[in-house]
Enzyme design. Structure first.
Site, short mmCIF file in Angstrom:
data_model
loop_
_atom_site.label_atom_id
_atom_site.label_comp_id
_atom_site.label_asym_id
_atom_site.label_seq_id
_atom_site.Cartn_x
_atom_site.Cartn_y
_atom_site.Cartn_z
CE LYS A 81 -14.05 45.55 39.89
NZ LYS A 81 -13.51 44.29 40.31
CG ASP B 52 -18.88 52.46 41.62
OD1 ASP B 52 -17.96 52.24 40.81
OD2 ASP B 52 -19.00 51.83 42.70
CG PHE C 2 -19.66 45.50 45.43
CD1 PHE C 2 -19.78 44.74 46.59
CD2 PHE C 2 -18.39 45.92 45.05
CE1 PHE C 2 -18.66 44.40 47.35
CE2 PHE C 2 -17.27 45.58 45.80
CZ PHE C 2 -17.41 44.82 46.95
#
Ligand SMILES: Cc1ncc(COP(=O)(O)O)c(C=O)c1O
Length: 407
Positions: A259, A230, A145
């Site tokens: 995040k 990532d 993702f």
């Protein structure tokens, strides 16, 4: 949970919200109003132990006093000035990241998708300038993702996120995760970069076999492809080290963060070695809000807390969490697999167990917020300040739910 029971006085506002908000989220019928530490409180005054942390975002929990003060102080001084100029918090945050990572240069943006979008653009520009104009392919993993923009949803190796948005961006290939032979077979002279999560978060906390990332690095070195990691979900202490790559001793060329970086204030970052970053010249890429003083002041307040003793506590809490989940697996017989590293864990429910959704609903009734990555997988990403007592409370609640489902 029956909606009527849970909604209480919030019900009217939730209905009113549904009338004006886009329907792109399957929202839980909770109207959250305040929080403190690892607890959030809804508009009806009910409190919940938060094991979702805004999906791995609120690393310092809710209403952290020092983070709140840093944001308020900065807001009173300077919120935004644009990248037409320099600002002190942006320079200080870049210095902090560069001092603690492999990277020499930082680009700031506002989200994980934007950080990955920037990484894809940097990798393409670097490959075209150094290896030729037909070198633009990016290899990513199935189950990954990387975000919801057109480039990052294309990079995401899960068909369900891409359906309906075709045609996708050309130049992406997908390989099974944690399969070095498949990756080796997919790399061609056109491969500009390999883009991977060191641990797949949305894919259900998939931790690669020891040695996988080392072999990926070697393949990249041999082929000239860049390695993009990532770390949007796993970076900033989540796995018990500041960055997950440190645990494998594998150094990427580009890394993305978001995040946890701002502790809840939107900020993303794309970090790179100077040799790669040099192809981003004035005008190559930009973001109006990227690296604004408010977001950077928040991130600096988070950064200042991620000390060695803090990370050591994350590792200790993580061990309690995973050991507790393994205990649940033995006592309930309803868990097929437990995976975890630091304060990031998942359980796969056996076919006999209730679905992840029904466990989440029952947990909310019992004052616990949980999250799932699929029908049968629950993910645990609490604030990094979670206490042993709170972990034990969560485990007790999940245990009760699984036991009740058998009676
Ligand atoms: C690994 C990873 N990359 C990228 C993203 C996208 O981040 P954002 O939602 O901030 O765009 C996420 C979000 O879950 C993620 O987990």
């Amino acid at each position: 949970m029956s909606n009527r029971q849970t909604l209480g006085r919030s019900a009217r506002r939730i209905r009113e919200g549904d009338a004006v908000l886009m329907g792109n989220y399957a929202r839980f019928p909770l109207l959250l109003r305040s929080g403190r530490g690892a607890t959030v409180t809804d508009a009806d005054g009910r409190s919940y132990l938060d094991f979702t942390a805004g999906v791995a975002v609120n690393v310092l929990g809710h209403a952290d006093a020092r983070l709140t003060k840093a944001i308020a102080d900065q807001a009173g001084r300077l919120i935004h000035v644009s990248n037409l100029y320099y600002n002190e918090p942006q320079i200080r945050l870049a210095e902090w990241l560069v001092a603690r990572s492999f990277a020499d240069r930082v680009f700031f943006c506002n989200s994980g998708a934007e950080a990955n979008e920037a990484a894809i653009k940097l990798a393409r520009k670097f490959a075209k300038e150094t290896r030729g104009t037909d070198c633009f392919e990016i290899v990513t993993a199935l189950g990954s993702f990387h975000g919801r923009t057109m480039a990052t949803v294309t990079a995401t190796g899960q068909e369900k996120y891409r359906r309906g948005f075709e045609p996708l961006l050309p130049g992406f290939r997908y390989v099974p995760y944690d399969d070095i032979a498949a990756l080796a077979a997919s790399i061609t002279p056109q491969t500009a970069a390999v883009m991977l999560e060191p641990i797949q978060g949305e894919g259900g906390v998939r931790i690669p076999k020891p040695g996988y990332l080392t072999e990926v690095r070697k393949l990249c070195d041999r082929s000239g492809a860049l390695l993009i990691l990532d770390e949007v979900q796993v970076g900033m202490g989540r796995t018990g080290s500041l960055f997950a790559y440190e645990q494998w001793g594998v150094v990427p060329d580009i890394m993305t963060l978001a995040k946890g970086l701002g502790g809840g204030v939107p900020i993303g970052a794309m970090l790179a070695k100077a040799s790669v970053a040099r192809v981003f010249t004035p005008g190559s890429h930009a973001s109006t809000f990227g690296g604004n003083p408010l977001a950077c002041a928040a991130a600096l307040a988070v950064a200042g807390r991620l000390t060695a003793p803090f990370l050591s506590r994350v590792r200790k809490s993580g061990k309690t969490l995973v050991a507790g989940l393994v205990r649940l697996q033995k006592t309930t017989g309803q868990i097929e697999a437990v995976r975890g590293i630091g304060l990031m864990a998942a359980i796969d429910l056996s076919p006999a167990a209730p679905t992840a959704l029904s466990i989440i609903e029952r947990a909310a009734e019992k004052g616990l917020l949980l999250n799932r990555t699929s029908e049968r997988t629950l993910r645990f990403v609490p604030p990094l300040i979670i206490t042993q007592a709170e972990i034990n409370r969560m485990l007790k609640t999940v245990s009760e739910i699984l036991e009740d489902s058998q009676t």
